[in-house]
Design an enzyme around this catalytic site. Sequence first.
Site: not given
Ligand code: G16
Length: 548
Positions: A68, A282, A374-376, A496-497, A499, A504
């Site tokens: 992603s 993605d 989400e804001a993102n 914690p993130s 991904t 964060r």
């Molecule tokens: C994924 C999730 C989103 C989330 C983002 C960041 O997005 O599908 O819902 O906001 O990760 O998550 P984190 O802050 O835990 O790293 P994507 O677009 O990367 O699949």
Amino acid sequence: MSINLRTVYAFAREMYPKNSSTPVQYGTAGFRGRAEFLDSVMYRMGVLATLRSRIRGGAVIGVMVTASHNPEPDNGVKLIDPKGEMLEASWESIATDLANVEDSELEAHVAKIISDNKIDVGSSSNVFVGMDNRYHSPRLLKAVADGVIALKGNVREFGIVTTPMLHFFVVAANTRGAYGQPTEEGYYRKLITAFETLRGDKLENGNYRNKLIFDGANGVGARKMLQFLKRMHNSLQVEVINKGDGKINENCGADHVKVKQAVPIGMPIVEPYTRCVSVDGDADRVVYFFTDDAGHFRLLDGDRIATLVADYLMDMLKRCDLDLSMGLVQTAYANGGSTDYIANTLKVPVACVPTGVKHLHHKALQYDIGVYFEANGHGTIIFSDNAKCLIKAQSETNPNAKILLQIIDLINETVGDAISDMLLVETILNSKGWDVKDWLATYDDLPNLQLKIKVQDRNVITTTDAERVCVTPVGLQEAIDKVVSNYKRGRAFVRPSGTEDVVRVYAEAATKDETESLAYEVGNLVHQLAGGVGPELIHPGKTISAHI
Ligand code: G16
């Protein structure tokens, strides 16, 4: 059908041995990390998807190979349940355990999942797989497919597709075509037909101009937007940039634009106030931006999309004479300005849940019409069966309800879909006759800033209250509260993130300078109390930090 679980082990040993002893964790949206350590995880997720399909009576399960928004060296996997939702929460731990077990224990572990969950291994199983355009994705997709084959499941490969396309195919197949045809053409046809029906020959209206720049993040979204344009009848004029000639998400895409609050690389010179769109690698997130006549960058993020859509839908419900419940779901990242506007001006109930569309989607199901973003820029709108029935019945006599039915067709309800969301925004702006200035004028965002902090183990940070309160390390929340109390309209949280291997930090306050200072104060607290790696953060006003 008889299944020999020895095959699962044999495949693993010969082709997909575990090559890392570092434990992996099912995160915000599945597993994610450096691609070279993911072959065994992918293979095992193929196995898991096959079992999951069997427990769901042979319904199609989706497996998307993508990292992603992450940088190019990373990859990842997202699992899709039969209704197009993310993998059911109770299976996340099953997935984590399966991904971490040693090769020699794999056969016995799979046997245990089968017996614990009373899975009929002789029954049919169907798995759809897709991937993004990273160079390691084909190798990892093959690993997923081999996992399915090891358990004698049926696998259908869709090649390079956006994540929301794969969600769409899963639902279309499981509803036997009621949601659309489970093919790439079926997907384009459904969205384009709805968009062009809604637009008619009114390509411009009031301040709305039929022209936009589309930043494809060098990812799948760029390719698929070009496919959309080939099939559309000039109903939208789009210039696609970052089509795939550079690295995925590098200095471009929705995450870059949102977090850095800056235009992507490769931006052509455009007139001030030209609408620009960025999607992520993605194409499940989208944000809008523009530059004003003073050359200032302005962002219209997921909060803006949510409020625009909620306002439009409320108006449509009135025109349709329908009394349906509507709710808006956000996360802690939602700008305080947007939450005030939703609660006090739109007067729509608003809920806050932890990060991850899986949480937002779940909450949104509680309303007749659930708007979640989400804001993102990750989000969509879901309509209950009851809402759809009532709108359909009303469409016999009310022309606005007919429009609403087309709007439902335009929305990919299965998950956030950057292109579908963008077509919806374009439809709404056109119908309101709005340009970006009109849209931005609806409310004021509070200045905000996000930082990423490297720590030894991000799991030392745990949170509660939809991630707004930090539970551990003990003392961190008290320290944050103390700092925040010094700032007018200050708000900050840390988490914690799920991904990336970072913590964060989010901060907002009355002014840009105060926001920066708050973010760096909180960032330093994390660094001190949660095992920061490297030197402390230095406020960029003084020198550039190595942590951003
Ligand atoms: C994924 C999730 C989103 C989330 C983002 C960041 O997005 O599908 O819902 O906001 O990760 O998550 P984190 O802050 O835990 O790293 P994507 O677009 O990367 O699949």
